[in-house]
Design an enzyme around this catalytic site. Structure first.
Site, PDB file in Angstrom:
ATOM      1  N   VAL A 185       3.173  -7.296  -4.222  1.00  0.00           N
ATOM      2  CA  VAL A 185       3.533  -7.409  -5.638  1.00  0.00           C
ATOM      3  C   VAL A 185       2.338  -7.034  -6.515  1.00  0.00           C
ATOM      4  O   VAL A 185       2.474  -6.336  -7.525  1.00  0.00           O
ATOM      5  CB  VAL A 185       4.038  -8.823  -5.971  1.00  0.00           C
ATOM      6  CG1 VAL A 185       4.354  -8.943  -7.462  1.00  0.00           C
ATOM      7  CG2 VAL A 185       5.277  -9.165  -5.149  1.00  0.00           C
ATOM      8  N   CYS A 186       1.155  -7.482  -6.114  1.00  0.00           N
ATOM      9  CA  CYS A 186      -0.053  -7.195  -6.893  1.00  0.00           C
ATOM     10  C   CYS A 186      -0.328  -5.695  -6.962  1.00  0.00           C
ATOM     11  O   CYS A 186      -0.750  -5.173  -8.000  1.00  0.00           O
ATOM     12  CB  CYS A 186      -1.253  -7.910  -6.287  1.00  0.00           C
ATOM     13  SG  CYS A 186      -1.080  -9.710  -6.233  1.00  0.00           S
ATOM     14  N   THR A 187      -0.073  -4.988  -5.875  1.00  0.00           N
ATOM     15  CA  THR A 187      -0.293  -3.545  -5.865  1.00  0.00           C
ATOM     16  C   THR A 187       0.615  -2.856  -6.877  1.00  0.00           C
ATOM     17  O   THR A 187       0.184  -1.950  -7.602  1.00  0.00           O
ATOM     18  CB  THR A 187      -0.053  -2.980  -4.453  1.00  0.00           C
ATOM     19  OG1 THR A 187      -0.959  -3.610  -3.540  1.00  0.00           O
ATOM     20  CG2 THR A 187      -0.269  -1.472  -4.420  1.00  0.00           C
TER      21      THR A 187
END
Length: 211
Positions: free
Chosen positions: A45-47
């Site tokens: 998700v962070c990517t």
């Protein structure tokens, strides 16, 4: 853990990043800023989030907004992750990603939520104005990526409200009418603005064009 509220002064700090040392207030200067945290490097998700901010950075810049990311990882880990972000997003990461391995900034801003299952930073976001005042606080669970369109929309709304001395309604976007504050009588509003439509005595719309 900090309990920051809207209207508070954003705490100042000095932290390292892949672009060098960042002294927050000095780095921000008289610009707006969006400070956003993510749980960990090289996570899915962070990517997607970091890539989306990279794709939209030019739009933030046009609004006089600087972006700065953060996680409880080191600069070396950020540098190892950034090529993945850039390949995925097709955009360069030109904003600093802070090294907060010691969690000083996360704790200063209340980004650590033990109830989320660990001591990584949650998806916290802070919009800070040129006077270093916190104007928006956004908290999302780790499983849910943020809506970058909404962050841009809120920045536009805040800047429009500040310049016009007005407010913005639900789903407002650039070009929509703004709302005359209830503290301004309709007669007075009509002296200030070219067109005022009164729906109710407390709900008046205007394009914001001054007379």
């Amino acid at each position: 853990m900090a309990h920051l509220q809207l209207g508070d002064t954003a705490p100042d700090f000095i932290a390292d990043s892949q672009l060098g040392e960042t002294a927050f207030h000095q780095w921000k200067g008289d610009s707006w800023a969006v400070l956003f945290s993510h749980p960990a490097d090289k996570t899915p998700v962070c990517t997607t989030e970091m890539g989306r901010f990279a794709q939209r950075e030019e739009e933030f810049t046009k609004c006089n907004v600087k972006l700065v990311g953060l996680s409880v990882d080191t600069v070396e880990e950020h540098k190892a992750w950034i090529p993945d972000i850039e390949k995925f997003a097709g955009a360069e990461v030109n904003y600093p990603i802070l090294d907060d391995a010691d969690k000083k900034v996360s704790e200063l801003y209340g980004m650590i939520h033990p109830g989320e299952g660990d001591t990584n930073s949650v998806r916290a976001g802070f919009v800070v104005d040129p006077e270093h005042t916190i104007r928006l606080i956004l908290m999302c669970p780790k499983s849910t990526g943020r809506n970058v369109d909404e962050i841009l929309r809120v920045v536009d709304a805040l800047q429009t409200a500040d310049s016009a001395g007005a407010a913005t309604g639900a789903d407002w976007k650039v070009g929509d009418r703004i709302i005359v504050p209830p503290t301004i009588p309709t007669d007075e509003a009509r002296e200030q603005f070219e067109d005022v439509e009164e729906i109710y005595p407390y709900l008046r719309f205007t394009t914001g064009r001054k007379k």
